[in-house]
Design a protein around this motif. Structure first.
Motif, PDB file in Angstrom:
ATOM      1  N   ILE A 139      -7.588  15.978 -11.717  1.00 42.07           N
ATOM      2  CA  ILE A 139      -6.731  15.047 -10.977  1.00 42.07           C
ATOM      3  C   ILE A 139      -7.140  15.039  -9.515  1.00 42.07           C
ATOM      4  O   ILE A 139      -7.385  16.101  -8.923  1.00 42.07           O
ATOM      5  CB  ILE A 139      -5.245  15.455 -11.105  1.00 42.07           C
ATOM      6  N   LYS A 140      -7.225  13.843  -8.938  1.00 42.70           N
ATOM      7  CA  LYS A 140      -7.484  13.734  -7.496  1.00 42.70           C
ATOM      8  C   LYS A 140      -6.222  14.182  -6.760  1.00 42.70           C
ATOM      9  O   LYS A 140      -5.257  13.429  -6.642  1.00 42.70           O
ATOM     10  CB  LYS A 140      -7.850  12.296  -7.136  1.00 42.70           C
ATOM     11  N   SER A 141      -6.242  15.427  -6.311  1.00 39.74           N
ATOM     12  CA  SER A 141      -5.029  16.072  -5.810  1.00 39.74           C
ATOM     13  C   SER A 141      -4.433  15.374  -4.595  1.00 39.74           C
ATOM     14  O   SER A 141      -3.217  15.401  -4.380  1.00 39.74           O
ATOM     15  CB  SER A 141      -5.299  17.541  -5.481  1.00 39.74           C
ATOM     16  N   HIS A 142      -5.261  14.691  -3.774  1.00 39.69           N
ATOM     17  CA  HIS A 142      -4.750  14.041  -2.566  1.00 39.69           C
ATOM     18  C   HIS A 142      -4.075  12.703  -2.885  1.00 39.69           C
ATOM     19  O   HIS A 142      -3.419  12.127  -2.022  1.00 39.69           O
ATOM     20  CB  HIS A 142      -5.877  13.830  -1.553  1.00 39.69           C
ATOM     21  N   LYS A 143      -4.215  12.241  -4.135  1.00 43.23           N
ATOM     22  CA  LYS A 143      -3.620  10.959  -4.502  1.00 43.23           C
ATOM     23  C   LYS A 143      -2.443  11.090  -5.466  1.00 43.23           C
ATOM     24  O   LYS A 143      -1.626  10.174  -5.577  1.00 43.23           O
ATOM     25  CB  LYS A 143      -4.681  10.049  -5.129  1.00 43.23           C
ATOM     26  N   ILE A 167       8.316  14.752  -3.782  1.00 39.84           N
ATOM     27  CA  ILE A 167       8.403  15.955  -2.935  1.00 39.84           C
ATOM     28  C   ILE A 167       7.210  16.085  -1.984  1.00 39.84           C
ATOM     29  O   ILE A 167       7.072  17.100  -1.304  1.00 39.84           O
ATOM     30  CB  ILE A 167       8.548  17.230  -3.781  1.00 39.84           C
ATOM     31  N   LEU A 168       6.363  15.064  -1.949  1.00 41.06           N
ATOM     32  CA  LEU A 168       5.181  15.117  -1.077  1.00 41.06           C
ATOM     33  C   LEU A 168       5.445  14.418   0.250  1.00 41.06           C
ATOM     34  O   LEU A 168       6.271  13.516   0.346  1.00 41.06           O
ATOM     35  CB  LEU A 168       3.981  14.466  -1.772  1.00 41.06           C
ATOM     36  N   GLN A 169       4.724  14.814   1.260  1.00 40.06           N
ATOM     37  CA  GLN A 169       4.808  14.188   2.572  1.00 40.06           C
ATOM     38  C   GLN A 169       4.206  12.788   2.519  1.00 40.06           C
ATOM     39  O   GLN A 169       3.385  12.474   1.655  1.00 40.06           O
ATOM     40  CB  GLN A 169       4.070  15.020   3.610  1.00 40.06           C
ATOM     41  N   GLY A 170       4.640  11.929   3.456  1.00 36.02           N
ATOM     42  CA  GLY A 170       4.069  10.603   3.564  1.00 36.02           C
ATOM     43  C   GLY A 170       4.851   9.519   2.859  1.00 36.02           C
ATOM     44  O   GLY A 170       4.426   8.373   2.823  1.00 36.02           O
ATOM     45  N   VAL A 171       6.024   9.870   2.295  1.00 36.03           N
ATOM     46  CA  VAL A 171       6.851   8.864   1.637  1.00 36.03           C
ATOM     47  C   VAL A 171       7.721   8.175   2.687  1.00 36.03           C
ATOM     48  O   VAL A 171       8.400   8.845   3.474  1.00 36.03           O
ATOM     49  CB  VAL A 171       7.763   9.510   0.562  1.00 36.03           C
ATOM     50  N   LEU A 172       7.702   6.843   2.707  1.00 41.35           N
ATOM     51  CA  LEU A 172       8.521   6.097   3.659  1.00 41.35           C
ATOM     52  C   LEU A 172       9.923   5.908   3.105  1.00 41.35           C
ATOM     53  O   LEU A 172      10.076   5.627   1.907  1.00 41.35           O
ATOM     54  CB  LEU A 172       7.877   4.737   3.951  1.00 41.35           C
ATOM     55  N   LYS A 205       0.830  -1.214   0.000  1.00 40.75           N
ATOM     56  CA  LYS A 205       0.000   0.000   0.000  1.00 40.75           C
ATOM     57  C   LYS A 205       0.860   1.258   0.000  1.00 40.75           C
ATOM     58  O   LYS A 205       0.608   2.198  -0.761  1.00 40.75           O
ATOM     59  CB  LYS A 205      -0.917  -0.014   1.228  1.00 40.75           C
ATOM     60  N   ALA A 206       1.898   1.293   0.827  1.00 43.03           N
ATOM     61  CA  ALA A 206       2.763   2.478   0.914  1.00 43.03           C
ATOM     62  C   ALA A 206       3.500   2.714  -0.403  1.00 43.03           C
ATOM     63  O   ALA A 206       3.616   3.856  -0.858  1.00 43.03           O
ATOM     64  CB  ALA A 206       3.761   2.308   2.060  1.00 43.03           C
ATOM     65  N   LEU A 207       4.007   1.649  -1.016  1.00 45.31           N
ATOM     66  CA  LEU A 207       4.744   1.792  -2.267  1.00 45.31           C
ATOM     67  C   LEU A 207       3.836   2.272  -3.395  1.00 45.31           C
ATOM     68  O   LEU A 207       4.249   3.067  -4.242  1.00 45.31           O
ATOM     69  CB  LEU A 207       5.385   0.462  -2.666  1.00 45.31           C
ATOM     70  N   TYR A 208       2.614   1.773  -3.402  1.00 44.97           N
ATOM     71  CA  TYR A 208       1.677   2.155  -4.464  1.00 44.97           C
ATOM     72  C   TYR A 208       1.205   3.593  -4.296  1.00 44.97           C
ATOM     73  O   TYR A 208       1.158   4.361  -5.247  1.00 44.97           O
ATOM     74  CB  TYR A 208       0.479   1.202  -4.451  1.00 44.97           C
ATOM     75  N   GLN A 209       0.882   3.975  -3.068  1.00 51.96           N
ATOM     76  CA  GLN A 209       0.287   5.291  -2.844  1.00 51.96           C
ATOM     77  C   GLN A 209       1.311   6.413  -2.775  1.00 51.96           C
ATOM     78  O   GLN A 209       1.025   7.527  -3.209  1.00 51.96           O
ATOM     79  CB  GLN A 209      -0.547   5.277  -1.560  1.00 51.96           C
ATOM     80  N   ARG A 210       2.514   6.120  -2.224  1.00 50.48           N
ATOM     81  CA  ARG A 210       3.536   7.150  -2.104  1.00 50.48           C
ATOM     82  C   ARG A 210       4.905   6.605  -2.509  1.00 50.48           C
ATOM     83  O   ARG A 210       5.774   6.379  -1.666  1.00 50.48           O
ATOM     84  CB  ARG A 210       3.593   7.699  -0.671  1.00 50.48           C
ATOM     85  N   PRO A 211       5.099   6.361  -3.807  1.00 49.65           N
ATOM     86  CA  PRO A 211       6.415   5.900  -4.278  1.00 49.65           C
ATOM     87  C   PRO A 211       7.483   6.957  -4.040  1.00 49.65           C
ATOM     88  O   PRO A 211       7.228   8.155  -4.175  1.00 49.65           O
ATOM     89  CB  PRO A 211       6.190   5.666  -5.777  1.00 49.65           C
ATOM     90  N   ALA A 212       8.680   6.495  -3.684  1.00 50.08           N
ATOM     91  CA  ALA A 212       9.758   7.431  -3.324  1.00 50.08           C
ATOM     92  C   ALA A 212      10.329   8.152  -4.532  1.00 50.08           C
ATOM     93  O   ALA A 212      10.854   9.256  -4.410  1.00 50.08           O
ATOM     94  CB  ALA A 212      10.872   6.674  -2.600  1.00 50.08           C
ATOM     95  N   LEU A 254       4.726  14.685 -12.738  1.00 49.65           N
ATOM     96  CA  LEU A 254       3.602  14.084 -12.043  1.00 49.65           C
ATOM     97  C   LEU A 254       3.479  12.622 -12.460  1.00 49.65           C
ATOM     98  O   LEU A 254       3.730  12.270 -13.614  1.00 49.65           O
ATOM     99  CB  LEU A 254       2.292  14.779 -12.406  1.00 49.65           C
ATOM    100  N   ALA A 255       3.091  11.774 -11.510  1.00 45.92           N
ATOM    101  CA  ALA A 255       2.703  10.401 -11.811  1.00 45.92           C
ATOM    102  C   ALA A 255       1.238  10.266 -11.412  1.00 45.92           C
ATOM    103  O   ALA A 255       0.905  10.329 -10.225  1.00 45.92           O
ATOM    104  CB  ALA A 255       3.566   9.405 -11.044  1.00 45.92           C
ATOM    105  N   VAL A 256       0.387  10.114 -12.414  1.00 48.54           N
ATOM    106  CA  VAL A 256      -1.057  10.028 -12.183  1.00 48.54           C
ATOM    107  C   VAL A 256      -1.514   8.621 -12.549  1.00 48.54           C
ATOM    108  O   VAL A 256      -1.430   8.220 -13.717  1.00 48.54           O
ATOM    109  CB  VAL A 256      -1.821  11.072 -13.027  1.00 48.54           C
TER     110      VAL A 256
END
Length: 367
Positions: A346-350, A362-367, A220-227, A281-283
């Motif tokens: 674009i769903k800005s939160h995703k 450059i977004l927060q939440g990347v592990l 889930k983390a890799l899919y939603q917030r790739p580094a 962007l990666a959409v």
């Protein structure tokens, strides 16, 4: 009994060719951990270093508190499942599963009990007297698993175990493997280049490229917030777009395709600077919102579609000529026709946003 695996500053070379330059990794006890990456990225090389089949040119490998660098493979108490199964063609299923126990001088009575247990666990008890040539690929894979597990290893290592199976059987076997690992609780290191397979079975995944770990995290983390952009494209599918980030009235505004912009509230502090920052962007296809052409958004024209039951996949040509894929829940009465002009939001939160070269999200939440 399973163990944690700790790797510190591992180096692997073949002559002057450095395959793994400097790799550190911690795998938890009882975890299903997958090494994922394209062919030739170093994932199988690392697995074979853990197993003791490859030499180690630098760094330290530990099973629990025990350093295993110089330990013979037979002394590491590992179970290994190979891509080609590697079961003995001249032995019955029962004899194949029994082999490791016999080598460890387990008594005949105890061997019989353990072999029966694992034949039943892998649902191959009816094939005990068959020769491997009389088995299907999935049955052979179950034999290989039973043989690896019957010796009660501390670690189970699996190298592309499903790559020789057809698509339907791969799905069945990956479910069986995950259920088996859950029930036994053995530390498992699994190698694959199939991202869907990795996401289906793993507790955590390490994404590899050129012998370097790009990111470690849950599916889930890799899919939603790739580094980085490599991870975004390797885990699932992403549409790449050029954009720019600017600070306006204290808020970060992302502009795309010159005719669409929106506020991003989760940009890392160090990137909330004045001026224009070029970004990529990666959409993901499901992160688009397809609107009527009278709505605000990126102008585009539908050029193709595929109905897949619950969802319909659309290919849309943007005003700048770029083609993107978008997924929309299938309508009851119709599919948007080819040639229809639409607007895309674009769903800005995703959405994920990277530095221009794709090296950092450059977004927060990347592990």
């Amino acid at each position: 009994m399973s163990v944690n695996i700790r790797i510190q500053n591992a180096v692997k070379k073949y002559g002057d060719n450095v395959v793994i330059p400097d790799l550190s990794l911690d795998i938890k006890e009882g975890e299903f951990f997958t090494l994922l990456g394209p062919s030739g990225c170093g994932k199988t090389t690392l697995l074979r270093m853990i197993a003791g089949f490859n030499s180690i040119e630098g760094g330290d490998f530990y099973f629990g508190d025990r350093r295993i660098n110089d330990l013979d493979p037979s002394k590491r108490n590992i179970g290994m499942v190979f891509q080609n199964y590697a079961i003995f063609p001249n032995m019955t299923v029962e004899k194949n599963v029994e082999f490791g126990l016999k080598n460890r001088n387990v008594s005949k009575e105890d061997r019989a009990v353990e072999v029966k247990k694992f034949l039943e666990l892998m649902q191959i008890e009816d094939f005990a007297e068959r020769m491997p040539e009389k088995l299907s690929g999935g049955q052979q894979q179950r034999v290989a698993l039973a043989r690896a597990l019957v010796i009660k290893p501390d670690v189970l290592l699996m190298d592309e175990p499903l790559s020789n199976l057809d698509a339907k059987l791969r799905i069945e076997m990956r479910t069986a493997i995950k259920q088996l690992q859950n029930s036994i609780g053995i530390t498992t290191v699994y190698v694959t280049h199939d991202q869907e397979e990795a996401m289906a079975v793993s507790d955590r995944i390490a994404v590899f490229n050129h012998g370097v770990i790009q990111q470690i995290g849950t599916p889930k983390a890799l899919y939603q917030r790739p580094a980085n952009l490599f991870v975004a494209n390797f885990i699932g599918h992403s549409n790449e777009l050029e954009g720019s980030l600017t600070k306006e009235n204290g808020q970060m505004v992302l502009s795309v395709c010159d005719d669409y912009s929106f506020i991003l509230n989760n940009v890392k502090e160090e990137h909330c600077q004045e001026g224009v920052l070029p970004v990529k962007l990666a959409v993901r296809p499901e992160e688009w919102i397809i609107q009527e052409e009278t709505e605000p958004g990126i102008a585009g024209t539908i050029i193709d579609s595929i109905f897949l039951g619950l969802n319909t996949h659309y290919w849309i040509q943007l005003s700048n000529g770029k083609e993107v894929e978008a997924v929309k829940e299938s309508e009851i009465d119709s599919i948007l026709p080819k040639g229809k002009n639409v607007k895309l939001q674009i769903k800005s939160h995703k959405v994920n946003v990277f530095l221009e070269g794709g090296s950092e999200n450059i977004l927060q939440g990347v592990l």
